[in-house]
Design an enzyme around this catalytic site. Structure first.
Site, mmCIF file in Angstrom:
data_model
loop_
_atom_site.group_PDB
_atom_site.id
_atom_site.type_symbol
_atom_site.label_atom_id
_atom_site.label_comp_id
_atom_site.label_asym_id
_atom_site.label_seq_id
_atom_site.Cartn_x
_atom_site.Cartn_y
_atom_site.Cartn_z
ATOM 1 C CG HIS A 272 37.822 54.352 38.292
ATOM 2 N ND1 HIS A 272 37.663 53.016 38.542
ATOM 3 C CD2 HIS A 272 38.446 54.755 39.057
ATOM 4 C CE1 HIS A 272 38.158 52.734 39.608
ATOM 5 N NE2 HIS A 272 38.868 53.680 40.098
ATOM 6 N NE ARG B 59 41.162 47.800 38.086
ATOM 7 C CZ ARG B 59 42.129 48.481 37.999
ATOM 8 N NH1 ARG B 59 43.244 47.784 37.008
ATOM 9 N NH2 ARG B 59 42.210 49.658 37.917
#
Ligand code: FAD
Ligand code: HEM
Ligand code: SF4
Ligand code: F3S
Ligand code: FES
Lengths: 248, 111, 573, 112
Positions: free
Chosen positions: C238, C260
């Protein structure tokens, strides 16, 4: 390692088992990012390999790591040292109101047994072959159910409640909070039976609104409000029953 | 479901007493004015159906209410259970009721 | 050494989504059966299913289809998934979500009109992820846990499985040897059927997300029995794990993907954005690309004080961030970081193991009596797991395993005799640290984490992997000579740390071997010396096993049983 | 006192309990005094005279305070249990305490 005493924390850790125990002091170097769980891990890894404690997720999701920190029940993986340390000292004990297995790990068996007793599980009427029930998230019932749902069964509320201490049968805030959530779940079909348990002698009426549960719940849940809801609900149910008896 | 009944009785009596206590507090503060005398008190209460009813109701309610409250305390702080607890609870209630009703008779009844 | 022997019809190892579903299904299929769950922590409170944030992929919304979910899974998995398993996953997810809602009491987020809300998740062509806020795992596992507690299931909490015990001829599984962690005693549970659902967990990397109880025990036990593990080079990273220093357990925990997606920036140590030079989508690129970019920046030395990069959200407005990501902001704040208004250090973090035991779509293995489901099983995800397919995988196959095991156990009216010599050997093995001189377990752990991170991490090459292999071998030797300096077995975490390391090192060796064997770059596996993906038609997967102490890796061609590269099950494609 | 008890709403619980308990002890005495009226006004007056002493005055203030405290605290609990939840429980507890003090002071000022 710490360069000076100022950089270290004096940690009193309760050591022992079911038959009793005592505090033991450790010096742990202070770090900028350091939770209580990290302090305990440091002790186990560097000072005393025999220290017992429990954790799993380390991010506040599993509710395995709760302990008494300076006398207050907390999730240790999400409690920063700076927030609770007084004069560079910490006192760490196993959670109150539960039997100790060893050192900081306690037996949560009775906590979950009460969850079970309070009918803390869903009983639906539709099956896996049917579509999911359409329920508006805006409905007030659903909002009440949702407000109580994000419990991680950490037993912090259970440890903060003196009624649990004084009355070993009391189901306690977490189990009752779960029951309240289910009582507001339109899909559940065991609400009558659950109410009977909740209104029983070990149930919601034992609560004196001390509100330690709501004060210390790390997820900001409000078992006090849930229990108040159950008190109202069970009184209504009792009256209805009386009325029904009277009118045949 | 003993506890549910006791809970309801305690809350009901609390609700009954609330206005009575308010009245009582008000009257006391109004009437006291630098001290009370027996004549002052008794002049107000003697033969009054209203005060008789009010105090009577209060005494009944408070006997129930306090007996239940004491029962909780005995149970939680002194860990009493079973018949001992019930007997003590009934004794408290009965004691308060008798003493209270005697007092009501004393201040309301005409000698 | 003494051990107690118990008997049960169905034995389940682990209480994640796979384990708990298996228990419920087995009880329902045949209420007469004795079903036992043995788990390393407390029921439902350990493992990663509880930590699921994003949600659960299911083709339930109008306009979506099982075929589309399947195609996304195959393409996301770079054509390596076992297609029969992937199809089973996508089909059964529909029933599982309805089961979770209607029978078990989960309540997933709704639209205003009361229908299920489906959110977008990376790598999917349709919004199909059902969720409960960003704490989906808590909802799923708490409901499962309650249901299991309401059943007549035998619970063995804080029992750690240490060996799968076969029959004397080795043809079938006879039971499982475990340690009662609270007393330190050994217990053998003989069972007609066993489900291994211990959930993998790549915690041998410097930075990792899974819960502390996960240490590849299941896969290590399977290896010791000679079972084959597939896709072991496929470790998913991740991109944004929290970085807070070496001595805190917070390091490595996930900062949500959505940060994000919502427009968060990644900055190097000098405060400069760098993602644009790696991908046109910049910060919004997929997990693997972003992870590789950050890893590359770190190798170049453009790092933050703790050696990572920053994630910055404040340009979106601190209030907006706080409102949109309350859980993340609070979690950071609890740990002393200001996510909404400041910068937080992040680093790629090992998240999920796509590889696992070779199984059939009905969770059977090559060993009679042993079933495997959840993260321990390989095949469903291939080279990459889609966000939201992890919990779908464990719940779908856990349920299937429960049905299969109940069916088999109901027909069998005897228990198989275990190979007692193996039990003695396993106990002796487990007691090793009590016989050795005190040593520094922590330094071994630290070195293991670094070796795997540096040598078999986000970017790999042959030299790095070989060096890691050498170091792993010496770590293994060192561990065997390292003792605890204490003879107490009661709730002794340090003993379990030692055992965790043993499992982790053994499985690390397999990951390294598989990574060395795959000479191309697919999904989560990136070889700098072989950056090409290789022809899709010639796709193969790796199977690694230990045969008489020797590591073997073979390649097997992927069977395109449902769809071939270049084809699609969807009409418009 | 144990640290977990040091939070305002636990104090509110404790005050409520102690005031209830205090009254339960005082009430029989109060009833006894009023009962004196049965023996004629003089007996009661003798008592009321005694109650003019400053110390006794102050004790009376205490009793009124207990009653007011328990009264307002009781209302707070009845509201908590029966009205929709309000987040301001700590405020209500503080208000109950202040109101009790206010009432008791009012009584004391009138009494002297
Ligand atoms: C932070 C995080 C976020 C995630 N988010 C998502 C998401 O949004 N969507 C998604 O689909 N997936 C997500 N995943 C992945 C998902 O959690 C896993 O794929 C899935 O939960 C695995 O389930 P499982 O039942 O196989 O294993 P787990 O849930 O991990 O359970 C394993 C169980 O086995 C036990 N165990 C381990 N070793 C032993 C032993 N030796 N003896 C006995 N018991 C043992 C463990 O204690 C545990 O109870 C996430 C994972 C993490 C870590
Ligand atoms: C104004 C009227 C009153 C109200 C509104 C009131 C209200 C309440 C309530 C709601 C409780 C329950 C607390 C709990 O269990 O959590 C309680 C308890 C109690 N009350 Fe009252 N009350 C009143 C008057 C009195 C009086 C006059 C007495 C005097 C004897 C009294 C004695 C008690 C006692 C001993 C308890 C038990 C305390 C406890 O369990 O913590 N109350 N009261
Ligand atoms: S209600 Fe809060 S404190 Fe109690 S168990 Fe649940 S999360 Fe923990
Ligand atoms: S702390 Fe206990 S007394 Fe009631 S309000 Fe909470 S359960
Ligand atoms: S370790 Fe899971 S809540 Fe702290």
């Amino acid at each position: 390692m710490a360069d000076s005493v100022e950089d270290s924390i004096t940690v009193s850790v309760w050591r022992g088992g079911a038959r009793g125990g005592d505090f033991q002091d450790f010096q742990v170097p202070q770090q900028p990012s350091q939770t209580i769980l990290d302090v305990i891990t440091w002790i186990q890894r560097h000072l005393d390999a025999s220290l017992s404690y429990r954790f799993a997720c380390r991010v506040g999701m599993c509710g395995s790591c709760a302990m008494m920190v300076n006398g207050i029940p907390r999730w240790t993986c999400r409690t920063h040292v700076n927030k609770v340390m007084v004069d560079n000292r910490l006192t760490i004990e196993p959670l109150r109101n539960l039997p100790v297995i060893k050192d900081l790990a306690c037996d949560m068996g009775e906590f979950f047994e009460k969850w079970r007793q309070a009918e803390g599980h869903f009983q639906g009427s539709s099956s896996r072959d049917e579509t999911v029930a359409a329920i508006s998230p805006k409905s007030s019932q659903r909002q009440a159910a949702n407000a109580a749902i994000e419990c991680i069964n950490c037993a912090i509320c259970y440890a903060s409640c003196d009624v649990v201490t004084w009355n070993r049968d009391y189901l306690g805030p977490a189990a009752l909070n779960r029951a309240w959530s289910l009582q507001n779940d339109q899909r559940d079909c065991a609400r009558d039976e659950r109410l009977k348990v909740v209104a029983s002698d070990a149930g919601c009426h034992q609560c004196h609104s001390q509100q330690g549960c709501s004060t210390y719940c790390p997820n900001e849940l409000n078992p006090t409000a849930s229990i108040a809801g159950l008190k109202r609900m069970s009184v209504h149910w009792f009256m209805d029953q009386k009325n029904r008896q009277r009118h045949g | 479901m003993v506890e549910l009944r006791l809970y309801m009785a305690q809350r009901a009596t609390a609700a009954i007493m609330a206005p009575l206590v308010l009245l009582h507090l008000g009257v006391m503060i109004y009437a006291i004015q630098g001290g009370l005398s027996a004549d002052e008190i008794l002049a107000r209460t003697r033969g009054s159906l209203f005060w008789g009813g009010t105090y009577g109701l209060f005494v009944i309610a408070v006997s129930v209410h306090a007996a239940i409250g004491l029962r909780n305390i005995l149970r939680e702080w002194f860990r009493l259970r079973g018949p001992v607890l019930s007997v003590l609870c009934w004794l408290c209630g009965a004691g308060l009721l008798v003493a209270g009703l005697r007092a009501v008779v004393a201040v309301v009844g005409t000698p | 050494m003494e051990y107690q022997t118990l008997k049960t019809d169905v034995l389940i190892l682990g209480s994640g989504g796979a384990g708990l579903f298996a228990a419920l299904h087995a009880c329902r299929a045949n209420p007469e059966l004795d079903v036992t769950i043995a788990v390393k922590g407390l029921l439902g409170k350990c493992g990663c299913t509880r930590m699921v944030q994003g949600g659960y992929n299911v083709a339930l919304s109008p306009g979506d289809s099982i075929e589309r979910h399947f195609m996304d899974t195959i393409i996301g998995g770079k054509w390596l998934p076992d297609q029969a398993m992937a199809m089973r996953l996508c089909e059964t997810a529909v029933i599982r979500v309805q089961e979770l809602e209607n029978e078990l009491g989960c309540f997933f987020d709704r639209n205003e009109d009361g229908s299920l809300h489906h959110k977008a998740f990376a790598g999917q062509t349709f919004d199909r992820t059902v969720h409960k806020g960003d704490l989906t795992g808590i909802e799923i596992i708490s409901r499962l846990m309650e249901q299991v507690r309401a059943q007549r299931v035998q619970l063995m909490e804080e029992h750690r499985a240490i060996a799968l015990v076969p029959s004397r001829d080795g043809d079938a599984l006879a039971g499982v040897l475990m340690i009662d962690m609270r007393s330190g005693e050994f217990r053998l549970v003989q069972a007609k059927t066993v489900l291994m659902a211990t959930g993998g967990g790549p915690t041998m990397y410097r930075y990792h997300t899974p819960s502390g109880d996960k240490s590849m025990d299941g896969l290590a036990m399977a290896l010791r029995l000679g079972l084959g593990l597939r896709d072991m080079e496929m470790v998913q990273f991740h991109p944004t794990g929290l970085l807070a220093g070496r001595d805190t357990r917070m390091t490595g925990t996930v900062l949500e993907e959505g940060l994000r997606g919502a427009g968060g920036f990644l900055l190097d140590g000098n405060g400069e954005r760098f993602m644009k030079s790696y991908d046109d989508d910049a910060e919004r690129a997929t997990r693997d690309i972003v992870s590789r970019a950050i890893y590359a920046e770190m190798r170049e030395g453009r790092t933050t004080p703790n050696g990572g990069v920053y994630i910055a959200m404040s340009h979106l407005g601190a209030d907006v961030v706080a409102q949109k990501f309350p859980g993340m902001v609070k979690r950071c704040a609890d740990c002393g970081f200001d996510l909404a208004g400041g910068r937080v250090e992040v680093v790629p973090t090992a998240h999920y193991l796509m590889g696992g035991v070779v199984v059939t779509p009905d969770t059977r293995t090559s060993l009679a009596g042993l079933f495997v489901a959840g993260e321990d099983a390989g095949g469903a995800h291939g080279a990459n797991r889609l966000g939201g397919n992890g919990v779908a995988n464990s719940t779908v196959f856990g349920g299937i395993a429960g049905d299969e095991m109940a069916a088999q156990a109901s027909l069998q009216n005897f228990w198989i005799d275990p190979d007692t010599s193996l039990i003695e050997a396993a106990i002796e093995q487990t007691m090793t640290p009590y016989l050795q001189a005190v040593g520094d377990i922590n330094s071994i752990r630290d070195r293991l984490l670094d070796v795997m991170w540096d040598g078999v991490g986000v970017l790999r090459d042959a030299n790095g992997i070989r060096q890691a292999q050498t170091e792993l071998a010496s770590l293994k030797t060192e561990l065997m000579a390292t003792g605890l300096g204490d003879d107490n077995r009661v709730f002794n975490l340090s003993w379990h740390d030692w055992l965790n390391l043993q499992s982790l090192i053994e499985v690390s060796e397999i990951i390294a071997a598989a990574a060395l064997s795959r000479e191309n770059s697919r999904g989560a596996h990136y070889r700098e010396d072989y950056p090409e993906a290789g022809g899709l038609d010639e796709s193969y997967f790796t199977i690694a096993r230990v045969d008489r102490e020797a590591l073997q890796v073979e390649r097997q061609p992927v069977e395109f049983s449902i769809v071939k590269p270049g084809e699609s099950l969807l009409e418009n494609d | 006192m144990k640290a977990h008890r040091k939070q305002p709403l636990y104090f509110a619980f404790l005050l409520h309990r102690l005031s209830g308990l205090g009254m339960a002890f005082f009430l029989p005495f109060h009833f006894y005094v009023l009962g004196l009226a049965l023996e004629g006004n003089a007996a009661l007056d003798r008592f009321l005279h005694w109650s003019e002493l400053p110390l006794v005055k102050f004790a009376e203030f205490g009793l009124v305070f207990l009653l007011a405290l328990h009264f307002f605290g009781g209302l707070r609990l009845l509201a908590l249990e029966n009205l929709p939840w309000s987040k301001r429980q700590k405020n209500y507890a503080a208000v109950a305490l202040a109101a009790a003090f206010f009432v008791a002071c009012g009584y004391l000022l009138r009494a002297i």
